[in-house]
Design an enzyme around this catalytic site. Structure first.
Site, PDB file in Angstrom:
ATOM      1  N   GLY A 167      43.149 105.234  48.989  1.00  0.00           N
ATOM      2  CA  GLY A 167      42.934 104.617  50.346  1.00  0.00           C
ATOM      3  C   GLY A 167      41.875 103.813  50.500  1.00  0.00           C
ATOM      4  CG  ASP A 168      38.040 105.523  50.804  1.00  0.00           C
ATOM      5  OD1 ASP A 168      37.772 105.452  52.097  1.00  0.00           O
ATOM      6  OD2 ASP A 168      38.185 106.862  50.501  1.00  0.00           O
ATOM      7  CB  THR A 169      39.892 101.389  45.872  1.00  0.00           C
ATOM      8  OG1 THR A 169      41.063 102.034  45.630  1.00  0.00           O
ATOM      9  CG2 THR A 169      38.834 101.968  45.439  1.00  0.00           C
ATOM     10  N   GLY A 172      39.185  98.317  50.812  1.00  0.00           N
ATOM     11  CA  GLY A 172      38.250  97.314  50.211  1.00  0.00           C
ATOM     12  C   GLY A 172      38.906  96.179  49.752  1.00  0.00           C
TER      13      GLY A 172
END
Length: 396
Positions: A167-169, A172
């Site tokens: 989810g973070d990448t 990004g």
């Protein structure tokens, strides 16, 4: 060689994964990224997972090409330094909870007033607006709200997470896309910057393919399906004789025929009912059983060799050792070496995407905490006496 983003100045105020992942990509293609870290401990990711000589080896990949400036953003002095840096910056990246930057006098309106060309990438759990904006949100929550966690795992069992902070990448990556479009807009519209608002849950939801249309039209709530892809047949993980699994994707019409012929099932290859995906989806159990009956009689390597000869997409699940020793990864420069502070080296992922004329580069190793503080403050005209005072007070 001049890289495509050479000359762009980026201030990174983010921590952990989403914001820093976006700036990592920008830095690999030439942007000058100043990573602002708290003086006490720095970015928490420095201490995540496996540690070598006091620092995570993950850091060597995640912070490469950046310069580290230590700064306490809660102090008036720290906030003023950000304003000074913002005067000459192209992009500022932050992933604090919405409202934090405004509380410090560093919101988009504040910084845009002193530098109208500034683009601010803001990554948060739920976005800068809406009823959930003030809730804390990490990647795991974005994955859950975005629909990914519900689909992950085996039917009837608890949802599982993907083994990385996807989810973070994804956030990004969406952030980089937004920044690139904002830069293009700035070129076309008189040099004005804008906010790029990226929410973790929306970045995940954007990857959910047919999830919402199927519910909207048919009331169908898609369910977890393990290794298969419901409605797209055949694609699954099939057990081989040696206990390993072959991942086989024979879901194109001509590919399906080649697959069935290669495993000795011409009657399935030539069955008119199975000539397209609609018919195959209605007969998924029959088709999967035929493939399983074949793979369970052969070891994985034999199955993959046969699939490659037949032109059927197939592979195995790679672990870290498989990746590190794979000749294709190596041939495409996807396994690189980074130097650690003690002089030893560590393997890190290569650079993606690959540009033919201006490929990304690693021009500097991941910085130690505050490594470039004096260099950056000197350039702003802040004398050594003041820097020493700030250091004694924990401001830098």
């Amino acid at each position: 060689m001049s890289l495509p983003l050479t000359g762009l100045r980026v201030i990174e105020l983010g921590q952990l994964i989403a914001g820093p992942f976006a700036s990592k990509i920008l830095a690999e293609f030439g942007a000058d990224v100043v990573k602002v870290e708290p003086p006490s401990g720095g970015d928490p990711l420095r201490g995540w997972r496996l540690i070598h000589e006091g620092t995570s080896v993950w850091w060597a990949a995640h912070a490469r090409n950046k310069r580290s400036l230590t700064l306490d953003l809660r102090t008036p002095e720290g906030q003023e330094i950000i304003r000074q840096l913002a005067c000459d910056a192209d992009i500022l990246i932050e992933n604090f909870r919405p409202g934090a930057m405004e509380k410090w006098g560093l919101g988009f309106k504040d910084l845009h007033a002193i530098n109208p060309k500034l683009i601010m990438l803001r990554v948060s759990g739920y976005g800068q607006s809406g009823p959930y904006r003030d809730r804390p949100g990490f990647g795991v929550i974005g994955e859950a709200m975005g629909g990914l966690r519900y689909l992950s795992g085996e039917p009837g069992r608890p949802p599982v997470r993907v083994g990385v902070s996807i989810g973070d990448t994804l956030s990004g990556l969406h952030g980089v896309i937004g920044v690139m479009m904002a830069l293009r807009h700035r070129e076309q519209q008189g040099g004005l910057g804008q906010e790029v608002d990226v929410a973790l849950y929306e970045s995940v939801f954007n990857m959910m393919e047919s999830l919402l249309p199927e519910y909207s039209k048919f009331g169908a709530v898609r369910q977890p399906s393990g290794a298969s892809m419901p409605g797209i047949v055949p694609t699954n993980a099939y057990l081989c004789k040696d206990g390993r699994y072959a991942l086989i994707a024979g879901n194109g019409d001509s590919i399906y025929k080649r697959l069935m012929e290669s495993i000795g099932r011409p009657e399935l290859a030539n069955d008119p009912e199975l000539a397209n995906n609609v018919g195959r989806a209605a007969n998924v159990e029959r088709i999967d059983q035929a493939i399983s009956d074949f793979t369970c009689q052969h070891d994985l390597d034999s199955v993959l060799e046969l699939m490659n000869k037949a032109g059927v997409p197939a592979g195995k699940s790679y672990d870290a050792a498989d990746i590190a020793n794979d000749p294709h990864y190596q041939a495409r420069d996807m396994i690189l070496e980074a130097k650690l502070p003690d002089g030893s080296s560590v393997a890190v992922p290569g650079i993606v995407p690959k540009l033919s004329a201006t490929p990304g580069q690693i021009t500097r190793e991941a910085p130690s905490l505050g490594q470039h503080t004096s260099e950056i403050l000197d350039a702003l005209g802040i004398d050594a006496t003041k820097q020493a005072d700030w250091k004694s007070r924990g401001i830098i």
